[in-house]
Design a protein around this motif. Sequence first.
Motif, PDB file in Angstrom:
ATOM      1  N   HIS A  79      -0.572   4.976   0.245  1.00  0.00           N
ATOM      2  CA  HIS A  79      -0.985   5.344   1.607  1.00  0.00           C
ATOM      3  C   HIS A  79       0.227   5.634   2.491  1.00  0.00           C
ATOM      4  CE1 HIS A  79      -2.957   5.236   5.515  1.00  0.00           C
ATOM      5  NE2 HIS A  79      -2.089   4.313   5.889  1.00  0.00           N
ATOM      6  N   TYR A  80       1.212   4.737   2.466  1.00  0.00           N
ATOM      7  CA  TYR A  80       2.364   4.908   3.354  1.00  0.00           C
ATOM      8  C   TYR A  80       3.254   6.073   2.924  1.00  0.00           C
ATOM      9  CZ  TYR A  80       0.866   0.692   5.665  1.00  0.00           C
ATOM     10  OH  TYR A  80       0.118  -0.231   6.362  1.00  0.00           O
ATOM     11  N   SER A  81       3.233   6.425   1.662  1.00  0.00           N
ATOM     12  CA  SER A  81       3.985   7.603   1.205  1.00  0.00           C
ATOM     13  C   SER A  81       3.395   8.869   1.805  1.00  0.00           C
ATOM     14  CB  SER A  81       3.963   7.694  -0.328  1.00  0.00           C
ATOM     15  OG  SER A  81       4.629   6.603  -0.898  1.00  0.00           O
ATOM     16  N   ILE A  82       2.068   8.961   1.756  1.00  0.00           N
ATOM     17  CA  ILE A  82       1.396  10.118   2.350  1.00  0.00           C
ATOM     18  C   ILE A  82       1.641  10.140   3.861  1.00  0.00           C
ATOM     19  CG2 ILE A  82      -0.875  11.129   2.863  1.00  0.00           C
ATOM     20  CD1 ILE A  82      -1.708   9.996   0.043  1.00  0.00           C
ATOM     21  N   ARG A  83       1.534   8.996   4.493  1.00  0.00           N
ATOM     22  CA  ARG A  83       1.769   8.906   5.943  1.00  0.00           C
ATOM     23  C   ARG A  83       3.207   9.283   6.292  1.00  0.00           C
ATOM     24  NH1 ARG A  83      -0.087   9.960   9.347  1.00  0.00           N
ATOM     25  NH2 ARG A  83       0.737   8.434  10.794  1.00  0.00           N
ATOM     26  N   PHE A  84       4.159   8.896   5.436  1.00  0.00           N
ATOM     27  CA  PHE A  84       5.567   9.217   5.662  1.00  0.00           C
ATOM     28  C   PHE A  84       5.763  10.735   5.724  1.00  0.00           C
ATOM     29  CE2 PHE A  84       9.891   9.797   3.670  1.00  0.00           C
ATOM     30  CZ  PHE A  84      10.622   9.379   4.763  1.00  0.00           C
ATOM     31  N   PHE A  85       5.249  11.440   4.718  1.00  0.00           N
ATOM     32  CA  PHE A  85       5.436  12.889   4.705  1.00  0.00           C
ATOM     33  C   PHE A  85       4.583  13.582   5.765  1.00  0.00           C
ATOM     34  CE2 PHE A  85       7.614  11.999   0.772  1.00  0.00           C
ATOM     35  CZ  PHE A  85       8.721  12.811   0.939  1.00  0.00           C
ATOM     36  N   THR A  86       3.437  13.017   6.083  1.00  0.00           N
ATOM     37  CA  THR A  86       2.643  13.554   7.187  1.00  0.00           C
ATOM     38  C   THR A  86       3.442  13.440   8.480  1.00  0.00           C
ATOM     39  OG1 THR A  86       0.579  12.955   6.078  1.00  0.00           O
ATOM     40  CG2 THR A  86       0.466  13.334   8.464  1.00  0.00           C
ATOM     41  N   ASN A 119       0.844  -1.199   0.000  1.00  0.00           N
ATOM     42  CA  ASN A 119       0.000   0.000   0.000  1.00  0.00           C
ATOM     43  C   ASN A 119       0.878   1.248   0.000  1.00  0.00           C
ATOM     44  OD1 ASN A 119      -2.123   1.742   0.077  1.00  0.00           O
ATOM     45  ND2 ASN A 119      -2.952   1.031   2.027  1.00  0.00           N
ATOM     46  N   ILE A 120       1.778   1.314  -0.970  1.00  0.00           N
ATOM     47  CA  ILE A 120       2.760   2.406  -1.001  1.00  0.00           C
ATOM     48  C   ILE A 120       2.130   3.793  -1.149  1.00  0.00           C
ATOM     49  CG2 ILE A 120       3.386   2.315  -3.455  1.00  0.00           C
ATOM     50  CD1 ILE A 120       5.706   2.854  -0.394  1.00  0.00           C
TER      51      ILE A 120
END
Length: 166
Positions: free
Chosen positions: A25-32, A22-23
């Motif tokens: 989703h996790y990309s957005i979560r990473f920058f968040t 689920n990259i």
Amino acid sequence: MCGFGEREVALVRSSWDRLMQNIPHYSIRFFTSIVEIAPVSKDMFSFLRDSDEIPLNSPQLEAHAVKVFKMTYESAIQLQEKGEVVIEDSTLKHLGFVHVKKGVLEPHFEVLKGALLNIIKEAMREKWSEDMNNAWSTSFDELATAIKREMTFSVEGVEFLLQPEI
């Protein structure tokens, strides 16, 4: 690097596989996570600078997150196979130059590391462990060390290039 073996690589690999499922989703979560840890860091990323929120469908954001995740993952494999992180010279020079140009300092690496570990922990849920944390931490630290070493050389190169012509 002593102590980085098959078990550590297996921990990184299993969490990498879960992360890649689920990259977006996790990309957005990473920058968040980065912005939550250090709000001022938002301005260091061109794809975040002019936005009040983390963009949900940004190819640049996802590509950048994947690059950080992938380089850290590959560092784990290199630590086991070669005992050190080896990055192609031109890539390393580019990373050093870009990080110097953006004004990246030691604390910024710690913010990125914290965000990375937060996201791996979120992805792994109940399978998260201290050993997994240590494996990812070591991989990131060794990658960061290689980049910081090149940043030192880039700083010297930039200073030389900025000297006035005679």
